[in-house]
Design an enzyme around this catalytic site. Structure first.
Site, PDB file in Angstrom:
ATOM      1  N   HIS A 170       0.778  -1.183   0.056  1.00  9.84           N
ATOM      2  CA  HIS A 170      -0.025   0.197   0.075  1.00  9.84           C
ATOM      3  C   HIS A 170       0.815   1.196   0.148  1.00  9.84           C
ATOM      4  O   HIS A 170       0.372   2.190  -0.339  1.00  9.84           O
ATOM      5  CB  HIS A 170      -1.175   0.085   0.996  1.00  9.84           C
ATOM      6  CG  HIS A 170      -2.315  -0.777   0.572  1.00  9.84           C
ATOM      7  ND1 HIS A 170      -2.153  -2.272   0.451  1.00  9.84           N
ATOM      8  CD2 HIS A 170      -3.419  -0.676  -0.421  1.00  9.84           C
ATOM      9  CE1 HIS A 170      -3.368  -2.871   0.007  1.00  9.84           C
ATOM     10  NE2 HIS A 170      -3.748  -1.695  -0.552  1.00  9.84           N
ATOM     11  N   ARG A 192     -10.960   3.054  -3.783  1.00  9.19           N
ATOM     12  CA  ARG A 192     -10.624   2.243  -2.462  1.00  9.19           C
ATOM     13  C   ARG A 192     -11.045   2.880  -1.400  1.00  9.19           C
ATOM     14  O   ARG A 192     -10.204   3.644  -0.563  1.00  9.19           O
ATOM     15  CB  ARG A 192      -8.967   1.941  -2.485  1.00  9.19           C
ATOM     16  CG  ARG A 192      -8.499   0.984  -3.402  1.00  9.19           C
ATOM     17  CD  ARG A 192      -6.872   0.977  -3.139  1.00  9.19           C
ATOM     18  NE  ARG A 192      -6.433  -0.257  -4.076  1.00  9.19           N
ATOM     19  CZ  ARG A 192      -5.672  -0.042  -5.071  1.00  9.19           C
ATOM     20  NH1 ARG A 192      -5.525   1.129  -5.580  1.00  9.19           N
ATOM     21  NH2 ARG A 192      -5.220  -1.059  -5.741  1.00  9.19           N
ATOM     22  N   ARG A 233     -15.850   0.521  -4.086  1.00  4.00           N
ATOM     23  CA  ARG A 233     -15.528  -0.795  -3.695  1.00  4.00           C
ATOM     24  C   ARG A 233     -15.827  -0.588  -2.233  1.00  4.00           C
ATOM     25  O   ARG A 233     -15.502   0.309  -1.386  1.00  4.00           O
ATOM     26  CB  ARG A 233     -14.116  -1.298  -3.948  1.00  4.00           C
ATOM     27  CG  ARG A 233     -13.877  -2.538  -3.326  1.00  4.00           C
ATOM     28  CD  ARG A 233     -12.589  -3.008  -3.687  1.00  4.00           C
ATOM     29  NE  ARG A 233     -11.344  -2.373  -2.715  1.00  4.00           N
ATOM     30  CZ  ARG A 233     -10.279  -2.684  -2.838  1.00  4.00           C
ATOM     31  NH1 ARG A 233      -9.668  -3.393  -3.841  1.00  4.00           N
ATOM     32  NH2 ARG A 233      -9.136  -1.918  -1.958  1.00  4.00           N
ATOM     33  N   GLU A 290     -10.267 -11.994  -7.297  1.00  2.00           N
ATOM     34  CA  GLU A 290      -8.866 -11.676  -6.860  1.00  2.00           C
ATOM     35  C   GLU A 290      -8.316 -12.841  -5.916  1.00  2.00           C
ATOM     36  O   GLU A 290      -7.086 -12.946  -5.284  1.00  2.00           O
ATOM     37  CB  GLU A 290      -8.555 -10.433  -6.295  1.00  2.00           C
ATOM     38  CG  GLU A 290      -9.539 -10.158  -5.040  1.00  2.00           C
ATOM     39  CD  GLU A 290      -9.297  -8.616  -4.390  1.00  2.00           C
ATOM     40  OE1 GLU A 290      -8.543  -7.989  -4.799  1.00  2.00           O
ATOM     41  OE2 GLU A 290     -10.315  -8.573  -3.715  1.00  2.00           O
ATOM     42  N   ASP A 339      -3.963  -9.075  -5.770  1.00  2.00           N
ATOM     43  CA  ASP A 339      -4.481 -10.286  -4.947  1.00  2.00           C
ATOM     44  C   ASP A 339      -4.333 -11.359  -5.551  1.00  2.00           C
ATOM     45  O   ASP A 339      -3.850 -12.592  -5.136  1.00  2.00           O
ATOM     46  CB  ASP A 339      -5.457  -9.894  -4.111  1.00  2.00           C
ATOM     47  CG  ASP A 339      -5.329  -8.838  -3.043  1.00  2.00           C
ATOM     48  OD1 ASP A 339      -4.237  -9.293  -2.364  1.00  2.00           O
ATOM     49  OD2 ASP A 339      -6.045  -7.993  -2.881  1.00  2.00           O
ATOM     50  N   ARG A 359       2.300 -10.144  -1.171  1.00  2.00           N
ATOM     51  CA  ARG A 359       2.645  -8.851  -2.133  1.00  2.00           C
ATOM     52  C   ARG A 359       3.431  -7.835  -1.270  1.00  2.00           C
ATOM     53  O   ARG A 359       3.966  -6.757  -2.050  1.00  2.00           O
ATOM     54  CB  ARG A 359       1.306  -8.368  -2.500  1.00  2.00           C
ATOM     55  CG  ARG A 359       0.377  -7.805  -1.584  1.00  2.00           C
ATOM     56  CD  ARG A 359      -0.969  -7.457  -1.980  1.00  2.00           C
ATOM     57  NE  ARG A 359      -1.166  -6.260  -2.224  1.00  2.00           N
ATOM     58  CZ  ARG A 359      -2.339  -5.682  -2.686  1.00  2.00           C
ATOM     59  NH1 ARG A 359      -3.667  -6.325  -2.732  1.00  2.00           N
ATOM     60  NH2 ARG A 359      -2.773  -4.439  -2.761  1.00  2.00           N
ATOM     61  N   CYS A 413      -8.447  -4.263 -12.421  1.00  2.00           N
ATOM     62  CA  CYS A 413      -8.103  -3.103 -11.784  1.00  2.00           C
ATOM     63  C   CYS A 413      -6.535  -3.193 -11.004  1.00  2.00           C
ATOM     64  O   CYS A 413      -6.441  -2.395  -9.989  1.00  2.00           O
ATOM     65  CB  CYS A 413      -9.212  -2.479 -10.944  1.00  2.00           C
ATOM     66  SG  CYS A 413      -9.729  -3.646  -9.572  1.00  2.00           S
TER      67      CYS A 413
HETATM   68  C1  PEP Z   1      -5.847  -6.004  -6.263  1.00  2.00           C
HETATM   69  O1  PEP Z   1      -5.815  -6.849  -5.382  1.00  2.00           O
HETATM   70  O2  PEP Z   1      -5.547  -6.238  -7.485  1.00  2.00           O
HETATM   71  C2  PEP Z   1      -6.611  -4.662  -6.098  1.00  2.00           C
HETATM   72  C3  PEP Z   1      -6.889  -3.943  -7.250  1.00  2.00           C
HETATM   73  O3  PEP Z   1      -7.187  -4.473  -5.026  1.00  2.00           O
HETATM   74  P1  PEP Z   1      -6.077  -4.016  -3.700  1.00  2.00           P
HETATM   75  O4  PEP Z   1      -4.729  -3.366  -4.436  1.00  2.00           O
HETATM   76  O5  PEP Z   1      -6.625  -2.771  -3.099  1.00  2.00           O
HETATM   77  O6  PEP Z   1      -6.172  -5.107  -2.896  1.00  2.00           O
HETATM   78 MG    MG Z   2      -7.060  -6.547  -3.797  1.00  2.39          MG
END
Ligand code: PEP
Ligand code: MG
Length: 582
Positions: free
Chosen positions: A194, A301, A337, A433, A457, A467, A504
């Site tokens: 993040h 988000r 979302r 995901e 994800d 990740r 996305c």
């Molecule tokens: C993903 O997991 O690809 C996604 C877009 O959501 P986030 O990155 O917020 O987990």
């Molecule tokens: Mg995600």
């Protein structure tokens, strides 16, 4: 002159930044006990009064700045802290004890604050429990002012800084001010962590995963962050500085060359329109989305609404943000979302051995219907704007979407019975995901209006690679054949059920992936706003048969490296001088 040193990490947010290292540490303030002579007791209480007044001024300024930047009242979470500074009871207690015990102000203040926090933490009321963190934040701020120390919150970082940190929590990273922070370097994190997502959103060059960064870099030294190559340079030589001056000029030229693409429609050479929309984490980013030519918000988000304040945002607060976003983006779509809390977006005191496999996203919402209903009501109310769609994260079972649809129906009935307006035909989608969702996507497709593939994800769970863990970041590759084959399966399942399918995750922002994703049949690509012009540039030179041929070829490889080599070769055929973009 100290010798130049290069520290290697992971390139997560493009661009070059030259500035002064600011070490961001969240260590507790150490307080010692000192006896005070009676004649100095008045001075001691005055010192405290001044520190409290200074803290209040600082918080009011921060609040003002956040509100100005976001255009909304996102900084309400500071209200509780400002109120605590005005608390007469605390002030009286501290003063009394300084005089009675004849001890220094910081020692007594720290004790009073600790007692207060202890009492609040034992309260059964959630509101009071949530105030404990506020007490500590504001208490530490007063203590630092008393001791003449600099603040360690990200909101206080001075202009021209390059932040050097072990890690930056999602809530702190949401408070970063790009006007002050030129670059970010951290020991923890990877491409889809993040901190990476937020720095890209704020267009701050960043390098993560640098080993022993905190012990190597000193506060105040001159550094360069190269967010393209993933390196941090300590004490850059004059030759190096000149090299980066030229590189910055090139960067500017590339940005200029890409500018016309902001306005051009996202159409392939043979006329197929592909929706290109933006991922945003903060309300204020809608301006970036529009500037770079997004045709909508493909992922809002919302958890950052939660993480940047303390306590749950109310229905009214959420409605105001969703409604304002829908209005400003009209006629384009806004996909909201529901909260994806948990994982690395830690939100509770509840500790888990495997947060990414634990109580996260939809699992939290389904376990707390009251919390979930508030957000659903707010989104539905904002759907009077017609361009609002709703999306649910982290679906891993068919039962989940059945339960969600049932809950959504009930919330709609309640709103209708209250005569509250909403769009009863609001489009409902899910993020695909998890590998389980991808593998049962043909069943899930029967229950929703759209899919949006979360490649971040999906890669993490398919490959079993955290990740955000820099130690295994080499293994995290969204071009892995397992991932791209799952994307194909999901896209085919969606189309078979006549629903649209988007993507996305960060893969959509990778120029190498554009022909592959279009060839796999995706209808929409949503990415960080700055990645939109290069994506359009590539898209506009390709035809659908070109992309389908490329996708067909890519699906046959054994490794991510083979896939990437092949894509690079294919793109080079179309764009001999694409290197600056890739
Ligand atoms: C993903 O997991 O690809 C996604 C877009 O959501 P986030 O990155 O917020 O987990
Ligand atoms: Mg995600």
């Amino acid at each position: 002159m100290p010798k130049e040193r290069i520290l290697k990490g992971i390139a997560v947010s493009k661009g070059i930044a030259r500035g002064t290292a600011f070490k961001y540490e969240t260590k507790k303030v150490e307080v010692f006990q000192t006896p005070i002579l009676s004649v100095y007791l008045h001075e001691e209480t005055e010192r405290l009064k001044k520190a409290v007044a200074k803290t209040k001024r600082e918080l009011i300024n921060i609040q003002k700045r956040i509100n100005e930047e976001t255009g909304e009242d996102f900084a309400q979470f500071l209200d509780a802290q400002i109120m605590m500074l005005d608390d007469k009871e605390i002030a009286r207690k501290v003063k009394e004890r300084i005089v009675k015990e004849k001890k220094n102000a910081e020692y007594i203040y720290n004790q009073v604050i600790s007692d207060y926090a202890e009492k609040l933490s034992q309260s059964k009321d959630q509101y009071f429990q949530e105030r404990v963190a506020d007490i500590w934040d504001v208490g530490m701020r007063v203590l630092r002012n008393l001791l003449g120390l600099t603040h360690s919150s990200i909101i206080d970082i001075p202009v021209g800084s390059v932040v050097i940190a072990h890690d930056i929590s999602p809530s702190e990273s949401a408070l970063m001010n790009p006007e002050n922070i030129l670059g970010v370097a951290a020991e923890a994190g990877g491409r889809t962590s993040h901190t990476a997502i937020t720095t890209r959103a704020l267009e701050i060059p960043a390098v993560l995963g640098i080993k022993n960064l905190m012990s190597k870099v000193k506060n105040g030294e001159s550094v360069i962050i190269d967010g393209d190559r993933g390196i941090l340079i300590r004490h850059p030589s004059s030759g190096r500085i000149n090299y980066y001056k030229t590189a910055k000029k090139k960067e500017k030229k590339l940005a200029e060359a890409l500018t016309p693409y902001c306005e051009l429609p996202p159409k392939t050479r043979d006329g197929r329109h592909i929706d290109i929309s933006a991922n945003i984490e903060f309300f204020s980013e809608y301006t970036h989305a529009l500037k770079y030519g997004a045709e909508g918000i493909g992922l809002f988000r919302t958890e950052f609404l939660y993480l940047t304040r303390r306590g749950n945002p109310t229905e009214e607060e959420q409605y105001r943000v969703y409604n304002a976003l829908a209005q400003r983006m009209k006629p384009h779509a806004v996909i909201i979302r529901t909260f994806d809390l948990g994982g690395d977006k830690i939100f509770s005191e509840y500790h888990e051995a495997n947060p990414f496999l634990g109580w996260r996203a939809i699992r939290v919402c389904l376990d707390d219907p009251e919390f979930f209903n508030i957000q659903l009501r707010a989104i539905l109310r904002a759907s009077v704007n017609k361009n609002v769609k709703i999306m649910f994260p982290m679906i891993s079972t068919y039962e989940e979407i059945r339960r969600i649809n049932l809950i959504l129906r009930k919330v709609k009935q309640k709103l209708a019975s209250e005569k509250t307006a909403f769009n009863k035909d609001i489009q409902v989608g899910i993020m695909v995901e998890t590998p389980s969702a991808a593998l049962v996507s043909r069943h899930l497709a029967q229950e929703v209006d759209f899919f949006s593939i979360g490649s971040n994800d999906l890669t993490q769970y398919t490959l079993g690679v955290d990740r955000g863990n820099e130690k295994i970041s080499k293994l995290f590759d969204h071009f892995h054949p397992a991932v791209i084959n799952l994307i194909k399966q999901v896209t085919d399942a969606g189309h078979h059920a006549h629903i649209w399918v988007g993507l996305c995750g960060e893969l959509a922002a990778d120029p190498l992936a554009i022909p592959l994703l279009i060839g796999l049949g995706l209808d929409e690509l949503s990415m960080n706003p700055a990645s939109i012009p290069p994506a359009k540039m590539i898209l506009r030179t390709l035809t659908i048969p070109d992309c389908e041929k490329i996708a067909q070829g890519a699906l046959d490889f054994r490794t991510a490296l083979e896939v990437k080599r092949f894509l690079r070769r294919e793109i080079h055929k179309k764009f001999p001088d694409i290197e600056g973009v890739l």
